[in-house]
Motif scaffolding. Sequence first.
Motif, PDB file in Angstrom:
ATOM      1  N   TYR A  13      -3.221   0.984  13.434  1.00 15.87           N
ATOM      2  CA  TYR A  13      -1.879   1.184  12.887  1.00 15.87           C
ATOM      3  C   TYR A  13      -1.682   2.684  12.721  1.00 15.87           C
ATOM      4  CZ  TYR A  13      -4.537   1.459   8.535  1.00 15.87           C
ATOM      5  OH  TYR A  13      -5.459   1.787   7.568  1.00 15.87           O
ATOM      6  N   SER A  14      -0.453   3.096  12.665  1.00 11.03           N
ATOM      7  CA  SER A  14      -0.107   4.508  12.602  1.00 11.03           C
ATOM      8  C   SER A  14      -0.530   5.139  11.274  1.00 11.03           C
ATOM      9  CB  SER A  14       1.405   4.672  12.774  1.00 11.03           C
ATOM     10  OG  SER A  14       1.797   6.005  12.511  1.00 11.03           O
ATOM     11  N   ALA A  15      -0.991   6.362  11.350  1.00 10.85           N
ATOM     12  CA  ALA A  15      -1.312   7.122  10.142  1.00 10.85           C
ATOM     13  C   ALA A  15      -0.042   7.337   9.304  1.00 10.85           C
ATOM     14  CB  ALA A  15      -1.937   8.465  10.505  1.00 10.85           C
ATOM     15  N   GLN A  16       1.109   7.214   9.930  1.00 16.49           N
ATOM     16  CA  GLN A  16       2.390   7.377   9.223  1.00 16.49           C
ATOM     17  C   GLN A  16       2.733   6.160   8.367  1.00 16.49           C
ATOM     18  OE1 GLN A  16       5.162   8.289  12.339  1.00 16.49           O
ATOM     19  NE2 GLN A  16       4.369  10.363  12.587  1.00 16.49           N
ATOM     20  N   SER A  17       1.904   5.136   8.401  1.00 13.34           N
ATOM     21  CA  SER A  17       2.151   3.934   7.592  1.00 13.34           C
ATOM     22  C   SER A  17       2.082   4.229   6.096  1.00 13.34           C
ATOM     23  CB  SER A  17       1.135   2.845   7.937  1.00 13.34           C
ATOM     24  OG  SER A  17      -0.161   3.256   7.518  1.00 13.34           O
ATOM     25  N   GLY A  18       1.385   5.290   5.732  1.00 14.43           N
ATOM     26  CA  GLY A  18       1.245   5.644   4.324  1.00 14.43           C
ATOM     27  C   GLY A  18       0.032   5.026   3.649  1.00 14.43           C
ATOM     28  N   ILE A  19      -0.752   4.266   4.384  1.00 18.30           N
ATOM     29  CA  ILE A  19      -1.914   3.611   3.789  1.00 18.30           C
ATOM     30  C   ILE A  19      -2.913   4.635   3.245  1.00 18.30           C
ATOM     31  CG2 ILE A  19      -3.937   2.176   4.289  1.00 18.30           C
ATOM     32  CD1 ILE A  19      -2.086   0.498   6.105  1.00 18.30           C
ATOM     33  N   SER A  20      -3.158   5.685   3.995  1.00 19.22           N
ATOM     34  CA  SER A  20      -4.114   6.703   3.524  1.00 19.22           C
ATOM     35  C   SER A  20      -3.660   7.331   2.212  1.00 19.22           C
ATOM     36  CB  SER A  20      -4.314   7.790   4.579  1.00 19.22           C
ATOM     37  OG  SER A  20      -5.021   7.281   5.668  1.00 19.22           O
ATOM     38  N   ALA A  21      -2.378   7.608   2.093  1.00 19.48           N
ATOM     39  CA  ALA A  21      -1.856   8.192   0.854  1.00 19.48           C
ATOM     40  C   ALA A  21      -2.015   7.208  -0.300  1.00 19.48           C
ATOM     41  CB  ALA A  21      -0.393   8.585   1.032  1.00 19.48           C
ATOM     42  N   HIS A  22      -1.686   5.942  -0.063  1.00 25.51           N
ATOM     43  CA  HIS A  22      -1.864   4.919  -1.095  1.00 25.51           C
ATOM     44  C   HIS A  22      -3.335   4.808  -1.493  1.00 25.51           C
ATOM     45  CE1 HIS A  22       2.225   3.741  -0.435  1.00 25.51           C
ATOM     46  NE2 HIS A  22       2.117   2.559  -1.004  1.00 25.51           N
ATOM     47  N   MET A  23      -4.206   4.802  -0.485  1.00 23.20           N
ATOM     48  CA  MET A  23      -5.643   4.691  -0.755  1.00 23.20           C
ATOM     49  C   MET A  23      -6.128   5.899  -1.547  1.00 23.20           C
ATOM     50  SD  MET A  23      -8.460   3.101  -0.655  1.00 23.20           S
ATOM     51  CE  MET A  23      -8.583   1.871   0.598  1.00 23.20           C
ATOM     52  N   GLY A  24      -5.674   7.084  -1.156  1.00 23.23           N
ATOM     53  CA  GLY A  24      -6.067   8.289  -1.880  1.00 23.23           C
ATOM     54  C   GLY A  24      -5.700   8.221  -3.355  1.00 23.23           C
ATOM     55  N   LYS A  25      -4.513   7.696  -3.639  1.00 25.56           N
ATOM     56  CA  LYS A  25      -4.076   7.554  -5.031  1.00 25.56           C
ATOM     57  C   LYS A  25      -4.940   6.550  -5.787  1.00 25.56           C
ATOM     58  CE  LYS A  25       0.695   8.793  -4.070  1.00 25.56           C
ATOM     59  NZ  LYS A  25       2.057   8.292  -3.893  1.00 25.56           N
ATOM     60  N   LYS A  26      -5.247   5.437  -5.125  1.00 29.33           N
ATOM     61  CA  LYS A  26      -6.086   4.411  -5.769  1.00 29.33           C
ATOM     62  C   LYS A  26      -7.484   4.960  -6.059  1.00 29.33           C
ATOM     63  CE  LYS A  26      -3.462   0.525  -4.999  1.00 29.33           C
ATOM     64  NZ  LYS A  26      -3.001  -0.243  -6.104  1.00 29.33           N
ATOM     65  N   ARG A  72     -12.189  -4.053  -4.880  1.00 32.59           N
ATOM     66  CA  ARG A  72     -11.115  -4.809  -5.536  1.00 32.59           C
ATOM     67  C   ARG A  72     -10.007  -3.881  -6.033  1.00 32.59           C
ATOM     68  NH1 ARG A  72     -14.961  -7.711  -7.485  1.00 32.59           N
ATOM     69  NH2 ARG A  72     -15.240  -6.513  -9.372  1.00 32.59           N
ATOM     70  N   LYS A  73     -10.406  -2.770  -6.627  1.00 26.03           N
ATOM     71  CA  LYS A  73      -9.433  -1.865  -7.242  1.00 26.03           C
ATOM     72  C   LYS A  73      -8.782  -0.909  -6.239  1.00 26.03           C
ATOM     73  CE  LYS A  73     -11.597  -2.113 -11.756  1.00 26.03           C
ATOM     74  NZ  LYS A  73     -12.480  -1.471 -12.728  1.00 26.03           N
ATOM     75  N   CYS A  74      -9.415  -0.718  -5.107  1.00 28.91           N
ATOM     76  CA  CYS A  74      -8.874   0.233  -4.117  1.00 28.91           C
ATOM     77  C   CYS A  74      -8.401  -0.485  -2.856  1.00 28.91           C
ATOM     78  CB  CYS A  74      -9.916   1.304  -3.812  1.00 28.91           C
ATOM     79  SG  CYS A  74     -10.314   2.327  -5.259  1.00 28.91           S
ATOM     80  N   ASP A  75      -9.314  -0.831  -1.963  1.00 33.60           N
ATOM     81  CA  ASP A  75      -8.931  -1.439  -0.677  1.00 33.60           C
ATOM     82  C   ASP A  75      -8.104  -2.709  -0.838  1.00 33.60           C
ATOM     83  OD1 ASP A  75     -11.212   0.299  -0.256  1.00 33.60           O
ATOM     84  OD2 ASP A  75     -11.348  -0.514   1.758  1.00 33.60           O
ATOM     85  N   GLN A  76      -8.606  -3.655  -1.624  1.00 33.31           N
ATOM     86  CA  GLN A  76      -7.951  -4.962  -1.706  1.00 33.31           C
ATOM     87  C   GLN A  76      -6.639  -4.938  -2.482  1.00 33.31           C
ATOM     88  OE1 GLN A  76      -8.949  -7.335   0.315  1.00 33.31           O
ATOM     89  NE2 GLN A  76     -10.469  -5.815   0.921  1.00 33.31           N
ATOM     90  N   SER A  77      -6.379  -3.877  -3.230  1.00 32.02           N
ATOM     91  CA  SER A  77      -5.140  -3.811  -3.998  1.00 32.02           C
ATOM     92  C   SER A  77      -4.026  -3.082  -3.247  1.00 32.02           C
ATOM     93  CB  SER A  77      -5.397  -3.138  -5.348  1.00 32.02           C
ATOM     94  OG  SER A  77      -5.712  -1.772  -5.157  1.00 32.02           O
ATOM     95  N   LEU A  78      -4.304  -2.645  -2.031  1.00 35.37           N
ATOM     96  CA  LEU A  78      -3.270  -1.973  -1.241  1.00 35.37           C
ATOM     97  C   LEU A  78      -2.188  -2.963  -0.808  1.00 35.37           C
ATOM     98  CD1 LEU A  78      -5.487   0.210   1.128  1.00 35.37           C
ATOM     99  CD2 LEU A  78      -4.076   1.022  -0.767  1.00 35.37           C
ATOM    100  N   PRO A  79      -0.928  -2.530  -0.814  1.00 37.55           N
ATOM    101  CA  PRO A  79       0.161  -3.419  -0.377  1.00 37.55           C
ATOM    102  C   PRO A  79       0.307  -3.411   1.150  1.00 37.55           C
ATOM    103  CG  PRO A  79       1.070  -1.337  -1.102  1.00 37.55           C
ATOM    104  CD  PRO A  79      -0.432  -1.262  -1.341  1.00 37.55           C
ATOM    105  N   LEU A  80      -0.768  -3.787   1.844  1.00 36.70           N
ATOM    106  CA  LEU A  80      -0.781  -3.696   3.305  1.00 36.70           C
ATOM    107  C   LEU A  80       0.363  -4.448   3.967  1.00 36.70           C
ATOM    108  CD1 LEU A  80      -4.587  -4.064   4.139  1.00 36.70           C
ATOM    109  CD2 LEU A  80      -3.216  -1.978   3.949  1.00 36.70           C
ATOM    110  N   GLU A  81       0.689  -5.628   3.453  1.00 33.74           N
ATOM    111  CA  GLU A  81       1.758  -6.429   4.054  1.00 33.74           C
ATOM    112  C   GLU A  81       3.093  -5.685   4.075  1.00 33.74           C
ATOM    113  OE1 GLU A  81      -1.494  -9.093   2.785  1.00 33.74           O
ATOM    114  OE2 GLU A  81      -0.448  -7.432   1.833  1.00 33.74           O
ATOM    115  N   ASP A  82       3.277  -4.749   3.144  1.00 32.49           N
ATOM    116  CA  ASP A  82       4.504  -3.953   3.096  1.00 32.49           C
ATOM    117  C   ASP A  82       4.425  -2.700   3.955  1.00 32.49           C
ATOM    118  OD1 ASP A  82       5.482  -5.772   1.213  1.00 32.49           O
ATOM    119  OD2 ASP A  82       4.711  -4.588  -0.470  1.00 32.49           O
ATOM    120  N   LEU A  83       3.223  -2.321   4.369  1.00 32.78           N
ATOM    121  CA  LEU A  83       3.033  -1.042   5.045  1.00 32.78           C
ATOM    122  C   LEU A  83       2.800  -1.138   6.554  1.00 32.78           C
ATOM    123  CD1 LEU A  83       0.709   0.576   2.355  1.00 32.78           C
ATOM    124  CD2 LEU A  83       3.150   1.026   2.716  1.00 32.78           C
TER     125      LEU A  83
END
Length: 158
Positions: A13-26, A72-83
């Motif tokens: 998936y594209s780095a522009q999805s924002g997942i990395s930023a969300h993960m960094g915050k978590k 649980r607190k980082c990877d699994q809590s990401l809103p992947l379905e929205d991203l």
Amino acid sequence: MITLWLDIDNTLYSAQSGISAHMGKKIHQYFLGMGLEEEEASALHLQYYTKYGLALRGLMLHHDVDPLDFDRKCDQSLPLEDLIKPDPALRKLLQDIDRSKIRLHAERVLRILNLDDQIEGLIFCDYTQPNFSCKPDPEFYHQAMEKAGVTDPSTCYL
């Protein structure tokens, strides 16, 4: 026979999805939850990520962090379905390749991208193992080849 290794994050998936930023915050919140101040948390996060390839490895080695709690607190809590969403062109690319040897996070991402039926197997950082290895540690690649039954690295593509 060739083996195609697919790195899930920022590759399928594209780095522009924002997942990395969300993960960094978590992850930053996880460090703060350990009682660290903002600057100390940021510096330690960067240090562990740079040295070990995953901040989690440093947390496990130096702070006795439970990797499943971190997951649980980082990877699994990401809103992947929205991203992320399925990419028909990527699906077609994988369909056109002869079946290649390719867990929770990976399975979830593949399912959301509608690619789970295109992948024969998964090699991943197994948080349930006390001393798991991860990229860029050469041991990770040796273990991946062993698990996939591959002996000739020249037949592998990442």
